[in-house]
Scaffold this motif. Structure first.
Motif: not given
Length: 459
Positions: A112-117, A136-139, A377-383
Motif C-alpha cells: 500500500g501507499r498513501v498519496f495526495g495533498y 508520492a505523486r507530483r512532489g 526533483r524540482f524539474v518535471r520530465p520532458i513531455g
C-alpha cells in the motif's frame, strides 16, 4: 481480512453514511475528529511508526527502517475547514497533514501507499511548514520559496495551530495565524485526513515524538477566509485567473484562444506560420533547430519594467527555447532578438547545456550569465508541464523560479552583473540588460516547445 481491505470497507461505509458524518459533535458546526481518549475512527497505513495517546494528544513515535506512516480517518471529506495543533520535539521529525488523501492498496507489492495533498510540517532549517506537497505523486506544489515571510511561522518544540481550508479547488493554509500557502488545483475532489510520521534515515532518531491535538473539522456552511497579504498563487487551471489574482492586478498575456497581445519580433504582425494555438496551448513548431530561422521569435505588444511573470512550458526531447525580458528590438541583429533570457532547454539532450560556463546555459538559468541552482526533483520530465516564473522588482533585483523553487537571483546594473556581462556573449552590446523597459519574448529556436497560462502583474 487484511488492513487495506478493512480500510476500503470503512471508507465505503463512511461515504454511504455521508462524507461529513460527525465523529464527536462540537459547537458552532465543528466536529472533533479526536476525542482525546481513543483512536476510534482512525486507521494506521503504510509504515510501522507507533501512534499512542498521551495527555489528550495523539503522539506519533518515529521507528527506524520503516516507510512513512500515516494515521488516517476512516471517513472521507470533500469541502472542509480543518484545524489542529501540531508539536514537533526534534528537527528530525518531518511530518504533515494529508488532506483529501488517497491510498493505493496495491502499491509497493501490496503493502500500500498513501498519496495526495499534504500540508507540510518541516522543522529543519528549510522551514517550509504549511507548504503543500503532493505525497508520492507530483512532489512540491507550493514550496515556501514562494512565500518566504511565512517560514518563521512554525515553532519547534511548541504547539502550532494549523488552519487548512479546502473548498472547491482551492487549498489555503495558515500557521499560528500567518497566511502560508494558496493552491488552486483539481486533482482530487475528496479523501481522508491523515497524520504523518515520516521515515527516518538515522536510527538514532527512533522514538522522537510528534504531537497532534485539538483536531476538528467543519464541513457545512463554509465561508472561505480571504488572504489579506499579497502572495503568489500556484494554479494549475489553464489560461485562467482567480478572483484573488484579478483583484491584485494580474492579467493574462495569452488567452488560450488567440494571438492577441503578441506580434513577431521582426514585424508588426503575428507570424503566419510556425506558431500555432490549439487546445489552449501556444506552440512553436519544430523547424530543424535553427535560431529564429523559421517562424521567428514573438514578443508582447506592450513593454514592461518591474513585473511578476509566470508561465507554463513543456519541452519535447532535445528542445531549446527561451523566455526573454527587457527586449528592446533596437540591436538590429539577424538572429534571435537580444534580451535577458530565462533558458528553456532539455539539459540532458541539447548540446547548449554543456556550453557556456559552469552550466550557465542550462534550464531556468540566466542564459550565458548565471547558472540555475536547481534540484533535479524540482524539474518535471520532458513531455510534462513545468512552471516558470521571473520576478523583476522596482529596485532591479531579479529572480528566476522553476516549479516554485528560486534558482537565480541578481541585481540588474550592479557591479557583479556588469562583470558577468563583460565576460559573456553579450559584451558587444552597450548597457546590455539595463533598459528601463522592454518586451517579453518567446523564442523560436527551431524546436517544438509549448507554452500556456502566461500571466503578468506589474510591480
Amino acid at each position: 481480512m487484511n488492513k487495506s481491505t478493512l480500510l476500503l470497507l470503512s471508507l465505503l461505509l463512511g461515504m454511504i453514511a455521508g462524507c461529513d458524518g460527525p465523529a464527536v459533535e462540537s459547537k458552532d458546526g465543528w466536529t472533533n475528529l479526536f476525542d482525546g481518549k481513543s483512536l476510534n475512527g482512525w486507521t494506521r497505513l503504510d509504515g510501522e511508526a507507533e501512534f499512542v495517546i498521551e495527555d489528550g494528544a495523539i503522539v506519533g513515535r518515529a521507528v527506524a527502517n520503516t516507510p512513512n506512516t500515516f494515521l488516517v480517518t476512516e471517513r472521507q471529506y470533500k469541502d472542509f475547514i480543518l484545524e489542529l495543533e501540531i508539536k514537533v520535539e526534534d528537527e528530525s521529525s518531518n511530518s504533515g497533514v494529508m488532506v483529501r488523501g488517497q491510498h493505493d492498496p496495491g502499491a509497493r507489492d501490496g503493502k500500500g501507499r498513501v498519496f495526495g495533498y499534504q500540508v507540510e510540517t518541516d522543522p529543519k532549517e528549510r522551514a517550509w511548514s504549511g507548504g503543500i506537497y503532493d505525497e508520492a505523486r507530483r512532489g512540491w506544489l507550493y514550496p515556501l520559496d514562494l512565500n518566504p515571510e511565512a517560514r518563521s511561522a512554525f515553532k519547534l518544540g511548541e504547539y502550532n495551530k494549523y488552519r487548512i481550508e479546502f473548498i472547491g479547488n482551492t487549498l489555503k493554509t495558515w500557521i499560528n495565524g500567518q497566511e502560508v500557502a494558496y493552491l488552486v488545483d483539481e486533482m482530487d475532489g475528496s479523501g481522508f485526513i491523515g497524520l504523518q510520521v515520516h521515515s527516518i534515515p538515522n536510527p538514532e532518531d527512533a522514538g522522537k515524538k510528534t504531537y497532534f491535538r485539538n483536531i476538528r473539522i467543519k464541513t457545512e456552511d463554509l465561508s472561505p477566509t480571504p488572504f489579506e497579504s499579497d502572495i503568489f498563487i500556484v494554479s494549475t487551471l489553464d489560461n485562467e485567473l482567480t478572483p484573488y489574482e484579478k483583484e491584485r492586478g494580474w492579467k493574462l498575456l495569452f488567452d488560450g484562444e488567440s494571438s492577441e497581445g503578441w506580434r513577431s519580433a521582426k514585424s508588426e504582425s503575428f507570424p503566419e506560420k510556425g506558431w500555432t494555438i490549439r487546445d489552449g496551448v501556444l506552440t512553436i513548431e519544430a523547424s530543424g533547430g535553427g535560431e529564429s530561422t523559421h517562424a521567428g521569435d514573438i514578443v508582447t505588444q506592450d513593454k514592461y519594467s518591474a513585473f511578476d511573470l509566470a508561465f507554463d512550458f513543456k519541452l519535447t526531447e532535445g528542445a531549446n527555447s527561451g523566455v526573454k525580458y527587457f527586449v528592446t528590438l533596437s540591436e538590429g541583429n539577424k538572429g534571435s532578438a537580444i534580451g535577458l533570457e530565462y533558458q528553456v532547454l532539455d539539459d540532458e539532450r541539447h548540446p547548449d547545456a554543456k556550453q557556456g560556463k559552469d552550466g550557465n546555459r542550462t534550464l531556468a538559468s540566466l542564459y550565458d550569465l548565471i547558472k540555475a541552482d536547481k534540484q533535479a526533483r524540482f524539474v518535471r520530465p520532458i513531455g510534462e508541464w513545468n512552471k516558470g516564473r521571473i520576478v523583476v522588482y522596482p529596485n532591479n533585483k531579479v529572480e528566476h523560479y522553476i516549479n516554485g523553487l528560486k534558482v537565480v537571483e541578481y541585481i540588474r546594473g550592479s557591479e557583479d552583473f556588469r562583470k558577468l556581462v563583460a565576460d559573456s556573449k553579450y559584451k558587444i552590446w552597450d548597457n546590455f540588460g539595463e533598459a528601463e523597459e522592454g518586451h517579453i519574448l518567446l523564442q523560436d529556436h527551431g524546436d517544438e516547445v509549448h507554452y500556456k497560462s502566461i500571466k503578468l502583474k506589474e510591480l
